[in-house]
Design an enzyme around this catalytic site. Structure first.
Site, PDB file in Angstrom:
ATOM      1  CB  CYS A 103      -0.909  -0.007   1.233  1.00  0.00           C
ATOM      2  SG  CYS A 103      -1.890   1.509   1.419  1.00  0.00           S
ATOM      3  CG  HIS A 154      -1.751   5.523   2.855  1.00  0.00           C
ATOM      4  ND1 HIS A 154      -2.480   5.318   1.702  1.00  0.00           N
ATOM      5  CD2 HIS A 154      -2.217   6.675   3.391  1.00  0.00           C
ATOM      6  CE1 HIS A 154      -3.355   6.302   1.567  1.00  0.00           C
ATOM      7  NE2 HIS A 154      -3.214   7.134   2.577  1.00  0.00           N
TER       8      HIS A 154
END
Length: 276
Positions: free
Chosen positions: A193, A195
């Site tokens: 991901c 993030h």
């Protein structure tokens, strides 16, 4: 007056600000290219949405960038890459469309010596199995176990990137995951991901020195560079490229949170809010 396609920006989109880690790697490797980044901040996160919703959102975001006049589309969102890359290619080809899953999987296969590869990602990316399938296609003997880590997204968005609380949450996710590989554990951990790289320090502390952390940003940037060369789309300018930003909600929050992901300040006045 004809437009020089090489001067056109590379379009990059994500469900929010996480994809700015990919943009950062792209700009580092391709300093003369222009970029147009779109964060769908009104609908973040994509990781808890159905595949049908993610495909719809991705097509809308891709369409907005295409209408701005881009020469390539980079899907800087693992969830969107996992479920919508084929739909985007079908809708906007022959425009080159690049996702982050395949480059990340390639990097994991190159990094792993034992073939034991752990993947952490959003719920949708894990359930969709894109990393598992892609890694297996490159390394059929690999043992891959994926774990959803939904709290990591919220921590990253709030700027909680280090400290005891972050490490405790990382341990809660990672230790049971690693235990599934047996006594030796995995030798590679994919940050599936965009993030997650801003939590890299805390994740690495829990994972330990024997595990190689892989994120797809740098590998994706290398893939983009190769495609630009193959397609004769390189911007040959000797001046630094420009970055433009669009968001679907709150330019101020996009700039405040996104600055940590991009690694430099973003002026909210340079963020254009749009509807999809």
């Amino acid at each position: 007056m004809s437009v020089n396609k090489c001067d056109q920006p590379i379009g990059v989109f994500d469900s929010g600000v996480g994809g700015l880690t990919v943009l950062r790697a792209l700009q580092d490797l391709l300093p003369h290219e222009n970029f147009l980044y779109l964060g769908d901040t009104a609908r973040v996160p994509y990781g808890t949405k159905s595949a049908e919703s993610v495909i719809k959102y991705a097509l809308q975001a891709g369409g907005a960038l295409v209408r701005e006049g881009i020469k390539m589309l980079v899907v800087a969102c693992n969830t969107a890459s996992a479920v919508s890359i084929d739909s985007l290619a079908a809708a906007y080809g022959p425009l080159p469309v690049v996702g982050v899953v395949k480059p990340g999987a390639e990097a994991a296969c190159l990094a792993s010596k034992s073939g034991k590869i752990a993947v952490i990602a959003t719920e949708s990316t894990v359930k969709g199995g894109a990393y598992q399938r892609t890694i297996c296609s490159m390394h059929p003997d690999a043992k891959i176990i994926a774990q959803a880590c939904p709290l990591f997204v919220g921590l990253a968005e709030e700027g909680w990137t280090e400290g005891e609380i972050v490490e405790a949450i990382a341990a809660r996710y990672l230790k049971p995951l690693f235990a599934q590989f047996g006594e030796e554990g995995p030798d590679t951990l994919v940050l599936g991901c965009t993030h997650f790289p801003v939590l890299r320090g805390a994740i690495a502390k829990v994972a330990g020195d024997k595990i190689t952390l892989v994120d797809s940003a740098e590998t994706t940037a290398k893939t983009v560079k190769c495609i630009l060369a193959e397609s004769n789309l390189n911007n040959d300018s000797n001046v630094s490229g420009e970055i433009s930003f669009m968001a679907t909600d709150s330019a101020e929050r996009f700039a405040a949170v996104g600055s940590a992901f991009l690694g430099r300040p973003i002026n909210p006045k340079n963020v254009r809010c749009i509807d999809l």
